[in-house]
Design a protein around this motif. Structure first.
Motif, PDB file in Angstrom:
ATOM      1  N   GLY A 111      26.731  48.789  22.443  1.00 29.42           N
ATOM      2  CA  GLY A 111      26.931  47.666  21.539  1.00 29.42           C
ATOM      3  C   GLY A 111      28.085  46.754  21.883  1.00 29.42           C
ATOM      4  N   LEU A 112      28.824  47.069  22.938  1.00 29.98           N
ATOM      5  CA  LEU A 112      29.918  46.208  23.377  1.00 29.98           C
ATOM      6  C   LEU A 112      29.355  44.895  23.920  1.00 29.98           C
ATOM      7  CD1 LEU A 112      33.038  46.202  23.876  1.00 29.98           C
ATOM      8  CD2 LEU A 112      32.556  47.058  26.150  1.00 29.98           C
ATOM      9  N   SER A 113      30.143  43.832  23.823  1.00 29.61           N
ATOM     10  CA  SER A 113      29.691  42.522  24.285  1.00 29.61           C
ATOM     11  C   SER A 113      29.770  42.438  25.812  1.00 29.61           C
ATOM     12  CB  SER A 113      30.536  41.404  23.667  1.00 29.61           C
ATOM     13  OG  SER A 113      30.101  40.132  24.118  1.00 29.61           O
TER      14      SER A 113
ATOM     15  N   GLN B 293      40.937  45.002  26.062  1.00 29.58           N
ATOM     16  CA  GLN B 293      40.943  46.285  26.758  1.00 29.58           C
ATOM     17  C   GLN B 293      41.010  47.448  25.767  1.00 29.58           C
ATOM     18  OE1 GLN B 293      44.103  46.680  29.654  1.00 29.58           O
ATOM     19  NE2 GLN B 293      42.935  48.157  30.863  1.00 29.58           N
ATOM     20  N   LEU B 294      41.826  47.303  24.738  1.00 31.01           N
ATOM     21  CA  LEU B 294      41.928  48.351  23.727  1.00 31.01           C
ATOM     22  C   LEU B 294      40.656  48.456  22.901  1.00 31.01           C
ATOM     23  CD1 LEU B 294      45.619  47.832  22.549  1.00 31.01           C
ATOM     24  CD2 LEU B 294      44.721  49.660  23.998  1.00 31.01           C
ATOM     25  N   GLU B 295      40.006  47.332  22.648  1.00 31.49           N
ATOM     26  CA  GLU B 295      38.732  47.376  21.923  1.00 31.49           C
ATOM     27  C   GLU B 295      37.667  48.077  22.768  1.00 31.49           C
ATOM     28  OE1 GLU B 295      35.536  44.505  19.599  1.00 31.49           O
ATOM     29  OE2 GLU B 295      37.504  43.715  20.134  1.00 31.49           O
ATOM     30  N   VAL B 296      37.650  47.791  24.069  1.00 28.63           N
ATOM     31  CA  VAL B 296      36.729  48.490  24.975  1.00 28.63           C
ATOM     32  C   VAL B 296      36.967  49.997  24.877  1.00 28.63           C
ATOM     33  CG1 VAL B 296      36.205  48.941  27.410  1.00 28.63           C
ATOM     34  CG2 VAL B 296      36.393  46.586  26.588  1.00 28.63           C
ATOM     35  N   GLY B 297      38.239  50.402  24.865  1.00 28.62           N
ATOM     36  CA  GLY B 297      38.586  51.813  24.808  1.00 28.62           C
ATOM     37  C   GLY B 297      38.240  52.491  23.493  1.00 28.62           C
TER      38      GLY B 297
ATOM     39  N   MET C  79      46.556  66.183  33.333  1.00 29.06           N
ATOM     40  CA  MET C  79      46.307  65.192  32.293  1.00 29.06           C
ATOM     41  C   MET C  79      45.254  65.716  31.310  1.00 29.06           C
ATOM     42  SD  MET C  79      48.251  62.675  33.130  1.00 29.06           S
ATOM     43  CE  MET C  79      48.915  61.645  34.449  1.00 29.06           C
ATOM     44  N   LYS C  80      45.464  65.427  30.038  1.00 30.31           N
ATOM     45  CA  LYS C  80      44.484  65.820  29.029  1.00 30.31           C
ATOM     46  C   LYS C  80      43.235  64.955  29.165  1.00 30.31           C
ATOM     47  CE  LYS C  80      43.916  66.488  24.045  1.00 30.31           C
ATOM     48  NZ  LYS C  80      44.564  66.367  22.712  1.00 30.31           N
ATOM     49  N   ARG C  81      42.065  65.572  29.091  1.00 31.51           N
ATOM     50  CA  ARG C  81      40.807  64.825  29.179  1.00 31.51           C
ATOM     51  C   ARG C  81      40.545  64.065  27.880  1.00 31.51           C
ATOM     52  NH1 ARG C  81      36.552  65.981  33.018  1.00 31.51           N
ATOM     53  NH2 ARG C  81      37.393  67.320  34.651  1.00 31.51           N
ATOM     54  N   HIS C  82      40.277  62.771  28.031  1.00 32.62           N
ATOM     55  CA  HIS C  82      39.899  61.940  26.900  1.00 32.62           C
ATOM     56  C   HIS C  82      38.477  61.418  27.129  1.00 32.62           C
ATOM     57  CE1 HIS C  82      44.399  61.026  25.895  1.00 32.62           C
ATOM     58  NE2 HIS C  82      44.055  62.268  25.619  1.00 32.62           N
ATOM     59  N   SER C  83      37.962  60.699  26.148  1.00 26.46           N
ATOM     60  CA  SER C  83      36.580  60.214  26.255  1.00 26.46           C
ATOM     61  C   SER C  83      36.443  58.742  25.888  1.00 26.46           C
ATOM     62  CB  SER C  83      35.662  61.056  25.358  1.00 26.46           C
ATOM     63  OG  SER C  83      36.105  60.995  24.001  1.00 26.46           O
ATOM     64  N   LYS C  84      37.503  57.973  26.127  1.00 21.79           N
ATOM     65  CA  LYS C  84      37.451  56.537  25.866  1.00 21.79           C
ATOM     66  C   LYS C  84      36.662  55.834  26.970  1.00 21.79           C
ATOM     67  CE  LYS C  84      42.034  56.511  23.659  1.00 21.79           C
ATOM     68  NZ  LYS C  84      41.655  56.083  22.311  1.00 21.79           N
ATOM     69  N   LEU C  85      36.009  54.735  26.632  1.00 25.13           N
ATOM     70  CA  LEU C  85      35.332  53.929  27.640  1.00 25.13           C
ATOM     71  C   LEU C  85      36.384  53.204  28.475  1.00 25.13           C
ATOM     72  CD1 LEU C  85      32.881  52.599  28.981  1.00 25.13           C
ATOM     73  CD2 LEU C  85      32.862  50.926  27.102  1.00 25.13           C
ATOM     74  N   CYS C  86      36.392  53.460  29.775  1.00 24.30           N
ATOM     75  CA  CYS C  86      37.340  52.840  30.708  1.00 24.30           C
ATOM     76  C   CYS C  86      36.580  51.950  31.679  1.00 24.30           C
ATOM     77  CB  CYS C  86      38.112  53.914  31.475  1.00 24.30           C
ATOM     78  SG  CYS C  86      39.104  54.997  30.418  1.00 24.30           S
ATOM     79  N   HIS C  87      36.987  50.720  31.790  1.00 23.17           N
ATOM     80  CA  HIS C  87      36.290  49.748  32.629  1.00 23.17           C
ATOM     81  C   HIS C  87      36.465  50.047  34.113  1.00 23.17           C
ATOM     82  CE1 HIS C  87      35.700  45.869  34.718  1.00 23.17           C
ATOM     83  NE2 HIS C  87      34.834  45.599  33.757  1.00 23.17           N
ATOM     84  N   GLY C  88      37.676  50.376  34.514  1.00 20.09           N
ATOM     85  CA  GLY C  88      37.936  50.706  35.908  1.00 20.09           C
ATOM     86  C   GLY C  88      38.342  49.541  36.788  1.00 20.09           C
ATOM     87  N   ASP C  89      38.271  48.322  36.257  1.00 22.72           N
ATOM     88  CA  ASP C  89      38.712  47.132  37.002  1.00 22.72           C
ATOM     89  C   ASP C  89      38.959  46.009  35.997  1.00 22.72           C
ATOM     90  OD1 ASP C  89      39.410  45.509  39.124  1.00 22.72           O
ATOM     91  OD2 ASP C  89      37.348  44.967  39.632  1.00 22.72           O
ATOM     92  N   PHE C  90      39.759  46.327  34.969  1.00 21.00           N
ATOM     93  CA  PHE C  90      39.928  45.410  33.845  1.00 21.00           C
ATOM     94  C   PHE C  90      40.989  44.365  34.173  1.00 21.00           C
ATOM     95  CE2 PHE C  90      40.575  43.935  29.546  1.00 21.00           C
ATOM     96  CZ  PHE C  90      39.291  43.999  29.029  1.00 21.00           C
ATOM     97  N   VAL C  91      40.562  43.288  34.805  1.00 20.89           N
ATOM     98  CA  VAL C  91      41.435  42.193  35.217  1.00 20.89           C
ATOM     99  C   VAL C  91      40.929  40.891  34.584  1.00 20.89           C
ATOM    100  CG1 VAL C  91      42.191  43.266  37.360  1.00 20.89           C
ATOM    101  CG2 VAL C  91      40.071  41.942  37.339  1.00 20.89           C
TER     102      VAL C  91
ATOM    103  N   THR D 185      34.072  54.544  33.575  1.00 14.73           N
ATOM    104  CA  THR D 185      34.068  55.990  33.361  1.00 14.73           C
ATOM    105  C   THR D 185      34.348  56.267  31.891  1.00 14.73           C
ATOM    106  OG1 THR D 185      36.429  56.126  33.895  1.00 14.73           O
ATOM    107  CG2 THR D 185      34.865  56.562  35.691  1.00 14.73           C
ATOM    108  N   SER D 186      34.248  57.527  31.541  1.00 11.68           N
ATOM    109  CA  SER D 186      34.637  57.994  30.213  1.00 11.68           C
ATOM    110  C   SER D 186      35.911  58.800  30.387  1.00 11.68           C
ATOM    111  CB  SER D 186      33.519  58.864  29.619  1.00 11.68           C
ATOM    112  OG  SER D 186      33.933  59.456  28.406  1.00 11.68           O
ATOM    113  N   GLY D 187      37.016  58.328  29.806  1.00 12.28           N
ATOM    114  CA  GLY D 187      38.245  59.049  30.085  1.00 12.28           C
ATOM    115  C   GLY D 187      39.482  58.509  29.419  1.00 12.28           C
ATOM    116  N   ASN D 188      40.543  58.304  30.217  1.00 16.17           N
ATOM    117  CA  ASN D 188      41.887  58.074  29.707  1.00 16.17           C
ATOM    118  C   ASN D 188      42.282  56.604  29.756  1.00 16.17           C
ATOM    119  OD1 ASN D 188      41.486  60.790  30.860  1.00 16.17           O
ATOM    120  ND2 ASN D 188      43.532  61.178  30.076  1.00 16.17           N
ATOM    121  N   ALA D 189      42.681  56.064  28.607  1.00 14.42           N
ATOM    122  CA  ALA D 189      43.105  54.668  28.540  1.00 14.42           C
ATOM    123  C   ALA D 189      44.319  54.411  29.421  1.00 14.42           C
ATOM    124  CB  ALA D 189      43.410  54.287  27.093  1.00 14.42           C
TER     125      ALA D 189
END
Length: 249
Positions: free
Chosen positions: A49-51, A99-103, A142-154, A175-179
């Motif tokens: 549902g993200l834009s 970026q935080l909304e994506v996460g 590192m603790k495993r998280h499950s946030k949506l990470c873009h991987g090239d957020f520029v 990926t699904s992981g760490n902000a």
């Protein structure tokens, strides 16, 4: 037939626009499975549902494979910064807010950030086995998280429409992981591009995310190693310096 407008050319792909479609055409040697995996990642993010633009097809093209994606009208944050350099802080704040909304989204179908980076670092031949070991130890600490990470957020990957709404593009590395890892990648990209406001971005991100700068910095050798695996000669010196931090902490 719509005019073909070249938007980007790299060693392994050409990106062009034809009417209301963006086509990312890979060279013939680009693995077929990579093209389909990128389409899968994009489709998974789209479903949450993200834009983001809609993916339209994956098909043979030019001897290789190409992804067709919906064209989104607007200006990227990169273009806005170039047009209004005096408003950099405002645009960086906008970048961080998005970026935080994506996460805030969760896409469990995606590979975890730690799993992906571990595989990349383990295959890295440019550094010694001891350094790879230290990097992987740091990574698995590192603790495993499950946030949506873009991987090239520029800024060039965030489109701002005329009505002020946004659309995020280019999900190949998601990926699904760490902000904190995602912020470290953005910060590293800014440093590699010589952006004088790299530190400004990092401070804004950590303030808005209520995250310690030290936590993002702890990711820096890891994301630098992952970037080194792309084998870009002009980046090697800076990336090697970042990676060496792991040897002394």
């Amino acid at each position: 037939m719509a005019e073909r407008i070249i938007l980007e050319e790299t060693s392994n792909k050409t990106v062009f626009r034809e009417g209301n479609v963006i086509v990312k055409e890979y060279i013939p040697s680009h693995p077929k499975e990579n093209a389909f995996n990128e389409a899968y990642i994009h489709a998974c993010v789209e479903a949450c549902g993200l834009s983001i633009p809609k993916i339209l097809s994956v098909a043979p093209s030019g001897g290789g494979w190409a992804l067709s994606i919906e064209y989104v009208e607007g200006e990227t944050l990169e273009q806005l910064i170039q047009e209004h350099p005096g408003n950099v802080e405002e645009y960086l704040e906008k970048l961080v807010e998005i970026q935080l909304e994506v996460g805030s989204y969760r896409v469990p179908q995606l590979r975890n950030t730690i799993t992906k980076m571990d595989q990349v670092i383990n295959s890295l031949t440019e550094v010694s086995a001891s350094t790879r070991y230290e990097l992987r130890q740091r990574l698995h600490g590192m603790k495993r998280h499950s946030k949506l990470c873009h991987g090239d957020f520029v800024p060039s990957n965030v489109i701002i429409r005329e009505d002020g709404s946004y659309c995020v593009i280019d999900w190949a590395h998601a990926t699904s992981g760490n902000a904190g890892a995602d912020a470290a990648i953005t910060y590293l990209r800014f440093c590699l591009e010589g952006r004088e406001w790299a530190d400004q971005y990092l401070h804004i991100f950590c303030e808005k995310a209520d995250m310690a700068i030290q936590y993002v910095q702890k990711w820096m050798p890891i994301v630098a190693a992952a970037q080194l695996a792309k084998h870009k000669a002009d980046e090697k010196e800076l990336l090697t310096r970042w990676i060496s931090v792991a040897e002394y902490q």
